[in-house]
Design a protein around this motif. Structure first.
Motif, PDB file in Angstrom:
ATOM      1  N   ARG A 741      17.252 -36.803  52.707  1.00 57.74           N
ATOM      2  CA  ARG A 741      16.359 -37.960  52.556  1.00 57.74           C
ATOM      3  C   ARG A 741      15.527 -38.141  53.823  1.00 57.74           C
ATOM      4  O   ARG A 741      16.061 -38.126  54.926  1.00 57.74           O
ATOM      5  N   HIS A 742      14.216 -38.332  53.633  1.00 59.40           N
ATOM      6  CA  HIS A 742      13.348 -38.616  54.782  1.00 59.40           C
ATOM      7  C   HIS A 742      12.066 -39.258  54.289  1.00 59.40           C
ATOM      8  O   HIS A 742      11.614 -38.992  53.168  1.00 59.40           O
ATOM      9  N   ILE A 743      11.460 -40.101  55.131  1.00 60.19           N
ATOM     10  CA  ILE A 743      10.225 -40.788  54.725  1.00 60.19           C
ATOM     11  C   ILE A 743       9.027 -39.832  54.704  1.00 60.19           C
ATOM     12  O   ILE A 743       8.010 -40.137  54.103  1.00 60.19           O
ATOM     13  N   ASP A 744       9.175 -38.677  55.337  1.00 58.45           N
ATOM     14  CA  ASP A 744       8.112 -37.664  55.344  1.00 58.45           C
ATOM     15  C   ASP A 744       8.504 -36.548  54.360  1.00 58.45           C
ATOM     16  O   ASP A 744       9.539 -35.895  54.519  1.00 58.45           O
ATOM     17  N   LYS A 745       7.673 -36.335  53.350  1.00 59.47           N
ATOM     18  CA  LYS A 745       7.991 -35.360  52.298  1.00 59.47           C
ATOM     19  C   LYS A 745       8.145 -33.943  52.863  1.00 59.47           C
ATOM     20  O   LYS A 745       9.052 -33.200  52.472  1.00 59.47           O
ATOM     21  N   LYS A 746       7.274 -33.585  53.810  1.00 55.83           N
ATOM     22  CA  LYS A 746       7.324 -32.234  54.382  1.00 55.83           C
ATOM     23  C   LYS A 746       8.633 -31.998  55.133  1.00 55.83           C
ATOM     24  O   LYS A 746       9.265 -30.936  54.998  1.00 55.83           O
ATOM     25  N   ILE A 747       9.071 -32.991  55.920  1.00 53.17           N
ATOM     26  CA  ILE A 747      10.328 -32.841  56.670  1.00 53.17           C
ATOM     27  C   ILE A 747      11.508 -32.710  55.713  1.00 53.17           C
ATOM     28  O   ILE A 747      12.412 -31.892  55.909  1.00 53.17           O
ATOM     29  N   SER A 748      11.491 -33.508  54.636  1.00 58.55           N
ATOM     30  CA  SER A 748      12.566 -33.436  53.639  1.00 58.55           C
ATOM     31  C   SER A 748      12.646 -32.036  53.024  1.00 58.55           C
ATOM     32  O   SER A 748      13.720 -31.454  52.880  1.00 58.55           O
ATOM     33  N   ARG A 749      11.483 -31.479  52.699  1.00 54.12           N
ATOM     34  CA  ARG A 749      11.438 -30.137  52.097  1.00 54.12           C
ATOM     35  C   ARG A 749      11.852 -29.060  53.106  1.00 54.12           C
ATOM     36  O   ARG A 749      12.618 -28.155  52.783  1.00 54.12           O
ATOM     37  N   ASP A 750      11.339 -29.159  54.339  1.00 53.93           N
ATOM     38  CA  ASP A 750      11.662 -28.147  55.355  1.00 53.93           C
ATOM     39  C   ASP A 750      13.151 -28.133  55.667  1.00 53.93           C
ATOM     40  O   ASP A 750      13.782 -27.057  55.718  1.00 53.93           O
ATOM     41  N   LEU A 751      13.709 -29.306  55.884  1.00 50.71           N
ATOM     42  CA  LEU A 751      15.130 -29.392  56.238  1.00 50.71           C
ATOM     43  C   LEU A 751      16.002 -28.863  55.108  1.00 50.71           C
ATOM     44  O   LEU A 751      16.950 -28.100  55.346  1.00 50.71           O
ATOM     45  N   SER A 752      15.682 -29.242  53.872  1.00 56.16           N
ATOM     46  CA  SER A 752      16.508 -28.782  52.741  1.00 56.16           C
ATOM     47  C   SER A 752      16.421 -27.267  52.578  1.00 56.16           C
ATOM     48  O   SER A 752      17.418 -26.603  52.268  1.00 56.16           O
ATOM     49  N   SER A 753      15.243 -26.684  52.819  1.00 52.84           N
ATOM     50  CA  SER A 753      15.083 -25.220  52.710  1.00 52.84           C
ATOM     51  C   SER A 753      15.905 -24.508  53.786  1.00 52.84           C
ATOM     52  O   SER A 753      16.586 -23.512  53.514  1.00 52.84           O
ATOM     53  N   ARG A 754      15.861 -25.027  55.002  1.00 51.24           N
ATOM     54  CA  ARG A 754      16.617 -24.400  56.101  1.00 51.24           C
ATOM     55  C   ARG A 754      18.129 -24.551  55.879  1.00 51.24           C
ATOM     56  O   ARG A 754      18.906 -23.633  56.173  1.00 51.24           O
ATOM     57  N   LEU A 755      18.544 -25.713  55.356  1.00 50.98           N
ATOM     58  CA  LEU A 755      19.971 -25.918  55.051  1.00 50.98           C
ATOM     59  C   LEU A 755      20.442 -24.914  54.002  1.00 50.98           C
ATOM     60  O   LEU A 755      21.501 -24.290  54.144  1.00 50.98           O
TER      61      LEU A 755
END
Length: 830
Positions: A741-755
């Motif tokens: 979960r994050h208020i920035d869509k790009k950060i949410s997507r980047d973090l989930s992909s790296r995880l």
């Protein structure tokens, strides 16, 4: 390192904070002899916070990393949390991948946790005469009141008649006219009752005789005295005056004047005093439970008892209306007679309302009730009542698993398939049914799981020998299973026999049932008036500003509301986009169904049971009571109406739309649809008269409907288990869902992909699905991304793997760009 004295003790304290460790505090010498594991302690956490913690361990080793602060005080003379509770909390923190502090926060009712509330006090150096500051009218009101004594924030708000007082307080602090204090107060206050009794001067026959002579010219006061002596036999036993009589009993007597009671108190004839009374008292003599089970019920009961010799858990699969509750009552009584405590879990507060009345007549004040609609005070009372031995038997919802049982012998999980047993937010995201199995291990107790439509997991465990397995295939007495009819919406639309969204088949069945003085239940699993509002001209649809969903129109509130975050807007008269006036409401919620049924059947009483109508503590009770007493003819409801309710006169159940639940994109959707349709069908024809179920659908050939229609439970379970095994879903695998979960869509997507990439590299033998955006990709202004882990059963070291996942999460959250993100782990999602 702090100096260690031989008689200095230290305590490990569990605090309600989301940190993976206990905190060491120094025990003041004055508490050395009284401190015990399981007591609550007041401690300072950080520079400003005062928190309530639980003593977990006592030793003489000071912490190495920091100097231990002193425990401020102990709140209890004896432990209020048992060793078994602490063991359960530790297990839950490990299994559900959260912190022990989060489990503690969920476990203890708010009334057992101290609140730290700021108070304002006048600065002793301040006087109006010497100050150089000017004050607003409101500031002056506060200051003149503070001269009389301290005020809390809430009291300042009440004094000024406003909610936001922070700017005023900030100004007064800046002008050095007030000081802020922290005052800790215990939230729990026992319920008291005002009683009256004769004062010592008149508590003997001679003085009473004199008193009657004095009151001979005052008939109203004399009647108070006569009534008191009728209720309290002082003339026969002077000691009986000690307990007196409840003041309201005297005051409610039509022949008694309340002013006369007050006068006698003023004249010191009577004295008032307070006594602590139980909040949940049962009045009347408990009934003896009927021991007359039918031959089929008695056989099932004996099979359950036999299965408990080899298994700690047993599944009772009994069709709707088969009389499972009567079997529970016999087993509960047997356990209590053997000296054990019993926990009876129900999925919904709606169910507790109806069954509590029935069980209280049998078990009286031996039974306690525990659920979230109760106030803090009432829940604390049940908690303390268990510790003090007042209750032998608790009926409650999922949070009851945290109660301080010390001799638990039997746990009954009714409607064990129900997803309400799963806690969603906040952590711990536990499943109460699964936690009861660990409780059984800790207490050496037995668990009875029961349902007409068991979860696939429980069915699999029962049929493979992990649990005992008992079946009830016949309804109690002369009752038979209802006839189920499918109403084809598409076909009736072509024939133009649909009225609104009601098929002719359903409306005709409702008319016939009402004509026969019978009752009707209509099930629609969507609350509100209409799911969607749209402009006919430009297609505008109102969206939530915080979530990626449209707003649901609620006609009663004349508002459009988000069911995820609660955001609301007033219903506009014109389209905000094009200015057009043709705003349409599309779809049907329970509120719109209620309105239409009132139009179709104006002479009949229609009531609605959903989240909106049952928010108050007595909301369920009044709706169910009206229906039981025949004051309501048609009950419209969400899934609340599907769960174990038992009404004599319901001959028809209508399912407004079966398609949405069957086609929902989730691997459990067919299981849920089968369970809901079977359960709601089971509300019909529960006595001698056969019932009818009408299911409206556009997919009459769907296999789930065919199996519900023909009551083919075994065939349904065989087919679903085969599908689950082929595709690798529970009960053949374990699931862990991670949500970024994050208020920035790009950060949410980047973090989930790296995880997801890290999980694939480090978690061998585990299938990683995702990341993917969930159906609702934004909630409360945060963008969501999901990762699903499929873990083969029996082949992986589960605790070690969970530890690795948590370590990976923690490492990523240390990276600067991801620090403000949240990673939520949901073990065994439902």
């Amino acid at each position: 390192m702090p100096e260690l004295f031989t008689d200095t003790q230290f305590a490990e304290v569990l605090l309600p904070v989301p940190i993976h460790k206990l905190f060491t505090y120094r025990v003041p010498q004055t508490l050395n002899d009284s401190i015990q594991i399981g007591q609550r302690a007041i401690v300072q956490f950080g520079d400003r916070k005062i928190l309530t913690g639980i003593i977990i361990n006592i030793h003489q080793k000071p912490p190495v990393e920091y100097e231990a602060k002193y425990i401020l005080d102990l709140l209890d003379d004896y432990p209020v949390v048992s060793e078994k509770q602490l063991q359960l909390m530790t297990w839950m923190a490990g299994y559900y991948c959260c912190t022990p502090g989060e489990v503690m926060n969920a476990a203890l009712p708010s009334g057992l946790k101290l609140s730290s509330e700021s108070f304002l006090q006048i600065n002793p150096a301040f006087t109006f005469e010497t100050t150089s500051f000017e004050f607003s009218d409101r500031e002056e009101i506060v200051l003149r009141r503070l001269v009389q004594g301290p005020l809390s924030y809430s009291e300042v708000g009440k004094l000024l008649g406003i909610k936001n007082v922070y700017s005023i307080i900030k100004s007064l602090v800046g002008k050095e006219t007030v000081l802020l204090l922290e005052e800790v107060k215990d939230k729990y206050k026992p319920k008291t009752e005002k009683k009256i009794r004769l004062t010592e001067s008149f508590n003997n026959p001679e003085k009473l005789q004199e008193l009657f002579e004095l009151l001979s010219s005052k008939p109203k006061q004399e009647s108070v005295l006569l009534k008191y002596l009728q209720l309290v036999p002082v003339l026969q036993d002077v000691n009986s005056n000690e307990s007196g009589v409840a003041k309201n009993i005297l005051a409610n007597d039509l022949e008694i004047s309340e002013s006369s009671i007050k006068t006698l108190i003023k004249q010191n004839v009577f004295e008032e005093f307070d006594v602590i009374v139980p909040r949940l008292a049962f009045h009347g003599e408990p009934l003896t439970p009927s021991s007359l089970l039918s031959e089929v019920q008695d056989q099932a009961k004996q099979e359950i008892i036999t299965s408990f010799t080899d298994h700690s858990a047993c599944l009772l699969q009994g069709i709707t209306g088969s009389g499972k509750t009567e079997i529970y009552i016999q087993l509960i009584k047997q356990a209590i007679d053997g000296g054990s405590q019993v926990l009876y879990l129900l999925p919904e507060i709606a169910l507790t309302t109806q069954i509590v009345q029935r069980l209280q007549k049998i078990f009286g004040n031996d039974m306690g009730v525990y659920h979230s609609k109760f106030s803090d005070n009432e829940r604390v009372e049940v908690w303390n009542g268990l510790i003090q031995g007042k209750y032998k038997f608790i009926v409650g919802v999922r949070s009851s698993i945290f109660l301080p049982f010390d001799n638990l012998g039997l746990i009954i999980v009714d409607e064990e398939h129900d997803p309400s047993y799963k806690q969603q937010e906040p952590a711990p995201r536990y499943h109460a049914r699964d936690v009861t199995l660990m409780m059984a291990q800790l207490h050496h107790a037995k668990v009875l799981l029961a349902s007409a439509t068991p979860s696939l997991e429980s069915f699999f465990n029962a049929t493979t020998g992990k649990y005992g397995y008992v079946k009830l295939t016949k309804r109690f007495g002369e009752a038979t299973l209802p006839k189920i009819v499918l109403a084809d919406i598409r076909k009736e639309r072509q024939q133009k026999t649909v009225k609104g969204e009601f098929t002719k088949t359903l409306l005709k069945s409702i008319e016939e049932s009402l004509a026969g003085k019978e009752q009707v239940i209509i099930f629609q699993n969507r609350r509100g008036y209409s799911p969607t509002v749209t402009c006919e001209t430009c297609g505008w649809t109102p969206k939530c500003v915080n979530c990626a969903v449209s707003l649901t129109y609620h006609q009663f509130k004349h508002a459009m509301i988000c069911h995820y975050c609660g955001y609301r807007e007033a219903m506009p008269n014109n389209c905000p986009s094009c200015g057009g006036s043709r705003l349409l409401t599309l779809g049907y919620g329970t509120e719109k169904l209620e309105e239409e049924l009132r139009l179709y059947f104006p002479e009949k009483s229609v009531q609605r049971m959903d989240l909106d109508t049952t928010r108050s503590k007595t909301g369920y009770e009044s709706i169910i009571e009206n229906f039981e007493q025949g004051k309501t003819d048609i009950l419209v409801g969400t899934q609340m109406v599907t769960k174990g309710l038992d009404f004599d006169k319901v001959s028809l159940v209508g399912v407004f739309n079966a398609d949405r639940m069957m086609h929902f994109p989730d691997f459990r959707s067919h299981e849920r649809a089968y369970q809901l349709l079977t359960q709601v069908s089971g509300r019909a024809g529960r006595r001698e008269k056969p019932g009818l179920v009408v299911i409206q659908t556009s997919s009459p050939d769907h296999y789930v409907l065919d199996l519900v229609l023909n009551h083919k439970a075994d065939e349904f379970y065989a087919r679903e288990l085969n599908d689950r095994q082929v595709h690798g879903y529970p009960p053949f695998t374990r699931l862990i869902e991670l949500t970024v979960r994050h208020i920035d869509k790009k950060i949410s997507r980047d973090l989930s992909s790296r995880l997801a990439e890290e999980f694939k590299d480090q978690l061998h033998g585990i299938k990683v699905l995702g990341p993917g955006e969930p159906m609702v990709g934004k909630i409360r202004n945060q963008y969501l991304m999901n990762i699903l882990l499929k873990i083969p059963k029996g082949k992986i070291d589960l605790p070690a793997m969970k530890h690795t996942i948590q370590k990976i999460n923690e490492d990523f959250l240390k990276i600067k760009e991801y620090r403000s993100a949240r990673i939520v782990m949901d073990v065994d999602p439902v």
